[in-house]
Design a protein around this motif. Sequence first.
Motif, short mmCIF file in Angstrom:
data_model
loop_
_atom_site.label_atom_id
_atom_site.label_comp_id
_atom_site.label_asym_id
_atom_site.label_seq_id
_atom_site.Cartn_x
_atom_site.Cartn_y
_atom_site.Cartn_z
N LEU A 186 12.84 -6.42 -4.81
CA LEU A 186 13.98 -5.93 -5.57
C LEU A 186 14.22 -4.45 -5.26
O LEU A 186 15.35 -4.03 -5.01
CB LEU A 186 13.71 -6.13 -7.07
CG LEU A 186 14.91 -6.07 -8.02
CD1 LEU A 186 14.56 -6.79 -9.32
CD2 LEU A 186 15.35 -4.66 -8.32
N GLY A 187 13.14 -3.67 -5.25
CA GLY A 187 13.28 -2.24 -4.95
C GLY A 187 13.74 -1.98 -3.53
O GLY A 187 14.60 -1.13 -3.29
N LYS A 188 13.17 -2.72 -2.60
CA LYS A 188 13.54 -2.52 -1.19
C LYS A 188 15.01 -2.88 -0.96
O LYS A 188 15.74 -2.15 -0.28
CB LYS A 188 12.64 -3.36 -0.29
CG LYS A 188 13.04 -3.33 1.19
CD LYS A 188 12.13 -4.21 2.03
CE LYS A 188 12.62 -4.29 3.47
NZ LYS A 188 11.75 -5.12 4.33
N SER A 189 15.44 -4.00 -1.52
CA SER A 189 16.82 -4.44 -1.30
C SER A 189 17.82 -3.44 -1.89
O SER A 189 18.89 -3.21 -1.32
CB SER A 189 17.04 -5.83 -1.90
OG SER A 189 16.81 -5.83 -3.29
N HIS A 252 13.84 -7.87 -14.92
CA HIS A 252 12.47 -7.53 -14.55
C HIS A 252 11.94 -6.36 -15.38
O HIS A 252 10.74 -6.28 -15.66
CB HIS A 252 12.39 -7.14 -13.07
CG HIS A 252 12.22 -8.29 -12.14
ND1 HIS A 252 13.18 -9.27 -11.98
CD2 HIS A 252 11.20 -8.63 -11.30
CE1 HIS A 252 12.76 -10.16 -11.09
NE2 HIS A 252 11.57 -9.80 -10.67
N ALA A 253 12.83 -5.45 -15.78
CA ALA A 253 12.39 -4.20 -16.39
C ALA A 253 12.04 -4.34 -17.87
O ALA A 253 11.01 -3.82 -18.32
CB ALA A 253 13.47 -3.13 -16.21
N ASN A 260 14.21 0.82 -14.93
CA ASN A 260 15.20 0.15 -14.09
C ASN A 260 15.20 0.78 -12.71
O ASN A 260 15.13 2.00 -12.57
CB ASN A 260 16.60 0.28 -14.69
CG ASN A 260 16.71 -0.35 -16.07
OD1 ASN A 260 16.13 -1.40 -16.33
ND2 ASN A 260 17.46 0.28 -16.96
N ALA A 261 15.26 -0.04 -11.68
CA ALA A 261 15.34 0.48 -10.31
C ALA A 261 16.76 0.93 -9.98
O ALA A 261 16.98 1.89 -9.25
CB ALA A 261 14.87 -0.57 -9.31
N ILE A 262 17.74 0.21 -10.54
CA ILE A 262 19.15 0.49 -10.25
C ILE A 262 19.73 1.33 -11.38
O ILE A 262 19.83 0.86 -12.52
CB ILE A 262 19.94 -0.82 -10.09
CG1 ILE A 262 19.35 -1.67 -8.96
CG2 ILE A 262 21.41 -0.53 -9.82
CD1 ILE A 262 20.00 -3.04 -8.81
N VAL A 324 24.45 -4.82 -18.62
CA VAL A 324 24.58 -3.37 -18.72
C VAL A 324 24.01 -2.91 -20.07
O VAL A 324 23.24 -1.95 -20.15
CB VAL A 324 26.05 -2.93 -18.57
CG1 VAL A 324 26.18 -1.42 -18.82
CG2 VAL A 324 26.57 -3.27 -17.18
N LEU A 325 24.38 -3.62 -21.12
CA LEU A 325 23.83 -3.32 -22.45
C LEU A 325 22.32 -3.51 -22.49
O LEU A 325 21.59 -2.72 -23.10
CB LEU A 325 24.50 -4.22 -23.50
CG LEU A 325 25.71 -3.66 -24.24
CD1 LEU A 325 26.33 -4.74 -25.12
CD2 LEU A 325 25.34 -2.45 -25.07
N LEU A 326 21.84 -4.57 -21.85
CA LEU A 326 20.40 -4.83 -21.80
C LEU A 326 19.67 -3.65 -21.16
O LEU A 326 18.60 -3.23 -21.64
CB LEU A 326 20.13 -6.12 -21.02
CG LEU A 326 18.67 -6.53 -20.84
CD1 LEU A 326 17.99 -6.75 -22.18
CD2 LEU A 326 18.57 -7.79 -19.98
N GLY A 327 20.24 -3.11 -20.09
CA GLY A 327 19.62 -1.97 -19.43
C GLY A 327 19.57 -0.74 -20.33
O GLY A 327 18.55 -0.03 -20.37
N ARG A 328 20.65 -0.49 -21.06
CA ARG A 328 20.68 0.69 -21.95
C ARG A 328 19.66 0.54 -23.08
O ARG A 328 18.97 1.50 -23.44
CB ARG A 328 22.08 0.86 -22.53
CG ARG A 328 23.16 1.13 -21.51
CD ARG A 328 23.02 2.50 -20.85
NE ARG A 328 24.08 2.69 -19.87
CZ ARG A 328 25.29 3.17 -20.17
NH1 ARG A 328 25.57 3.54 -21.41
NH2 ARG A 328 26.20 3.30 -19.22
#
Length: 535
Positions: A186-189, A252-253, A260-262, A324-328
């Motif tokens: 995931l990080g590499k991509s 994943h996070a 989060n990687a992104i 997006v909400l999940l990430g926040r």
Amino acid sequence: MQPALPFPFDLEQRDVQGFTPFSGMNFGLSGPLVTPYTDHPIGYPTPDTGADGMLIDETFQNQQDILINFELPDDELLIELVRLFFEHLYQKFPCFHKQSFLRNVENGQLQKEAPLVLYAMCCITSRHHPDIAVRKRQSDWYDQAKLSYDLTRRFPEQALRTMQAVIILIYHAFTVGDFSSSWLSLGKSWRQAVALGMNRMDADHVAPKPRHDSAQHPEEVLGLEMSRGRTSVEREEYRRTLWILFMMDRSHAWPTGWPNAILDIQFKVDLPIADTLFQAMDPDLETSPYTNTPFTRNLNRLINSLSHAKEPVNFFHYISVAHVLLGRISELIHSLHDNPGTQEYAEECRELDSYIVKFRLSLPRQATSVMEAPPEERGNVVWLNVTLNILVMLLHYRCGEDALELSLVVAAARNTAQIVKDAARFSIDLVLSAHFGASLYIAAAILVIQSRLTGDEESFKEDIDILGLVFERMSEIYVFSGLKFKLALEHDQTRSLEEIRNLNERGFRGLLADCTKWGFVKDEVVRRGLFIDIT
């Protein structure tokens, strides 16, 4: 048909700025797979067997027997597997334009130019094939796809197909317990996507970054044709692929507490159009007749954009905004700076809660009820609403005994069980997805805790049993993922009342930080004779 990687390949010619190209994949040989090239009359490395006097033709035959398992299937079987992918798995990876993809498989173009995506597709689709011999090749195709991706550099050839392949590999790796590969891929991509400028494909105000070899590709200096598509279909495939990668990153996070990687501040990819419009597009059309909704980091404007996704109903749009909400929310609850006991933290929680409420009220009925959703979209309705429920559970399951907070958490967990019941009336497959398996487990764990604390185990029993049955069925498809959640739930149900109280007092962070269940799962998996690399 030849393997995806021509042998011998020159490891000394790798780009010093590229990724480490080889992770030590071992195909079961007694020595390393790659050895220094010698003047053998065969076109791939020989294993270091140490057997003096072995005849060259015997070595050749042994290697032929090994490598044949790592080849793509013949065209007839390959096309059959690709069709099975669109029939059974497309909804989990809605980033492939069926008409153009099948055309490029049938004419042999993808076999020559992008075998990596075909290996990944064969791997994940093989379980749906009736022939047991085909199903047994799943791990071989997975190993070949992993090896092929390990060898990609910072600027992979066939960028779109590489990104599509890697989201399949990330998903599959997670289901078989290959967590290290899943996380690192995931990080590499994402780094590759950034290097290719994919992350800013819709940032018109930002000057595109040329490729390192732009002198040989002058058409790429003033635009990003090669990394955002030459046709309208390719551009939409790019958007969909990047949004799925974004969703996987968030998924994943939050269960791990890892960042989060992104970063969405570096993600300017417009929201995809409705799937019905996407699949009906002419693959040769350069200009799209549709306008994508711009992505914005402003949550209020982003939720207001849901009004643009109603005709036709755009479930991909809804699921994207939910992540997006999940990430926040994940960033807040796992923050190293924000103390949950502070006023600032409480204010941020209230603000995020208001966005969840507004989001729910902005959704049409078709997007909130499995019973009223179009048949082809029921799986997306499950995915969307399970995600909305985990938002509530993450945000409100905090330390303390706030009755209102707890009632919201329990309601979200019960709603998750109800979604499963409604979906199972149509098809069990609708709830068997690694995209939200962890969310189902958290709902089940919360119900177990509350049933023990309230002493009202009877009223919670049906919902807990329903979610437990989902994990049993999931283990028949995703052996490790389903078994992991099934065993973890069994462990939770045998906890002492004191352990249950401790978990509840620590809230969601405590539930995630508790590793005793995973030790139990690991020991039980080993006892059953399954080898899983969870490092």
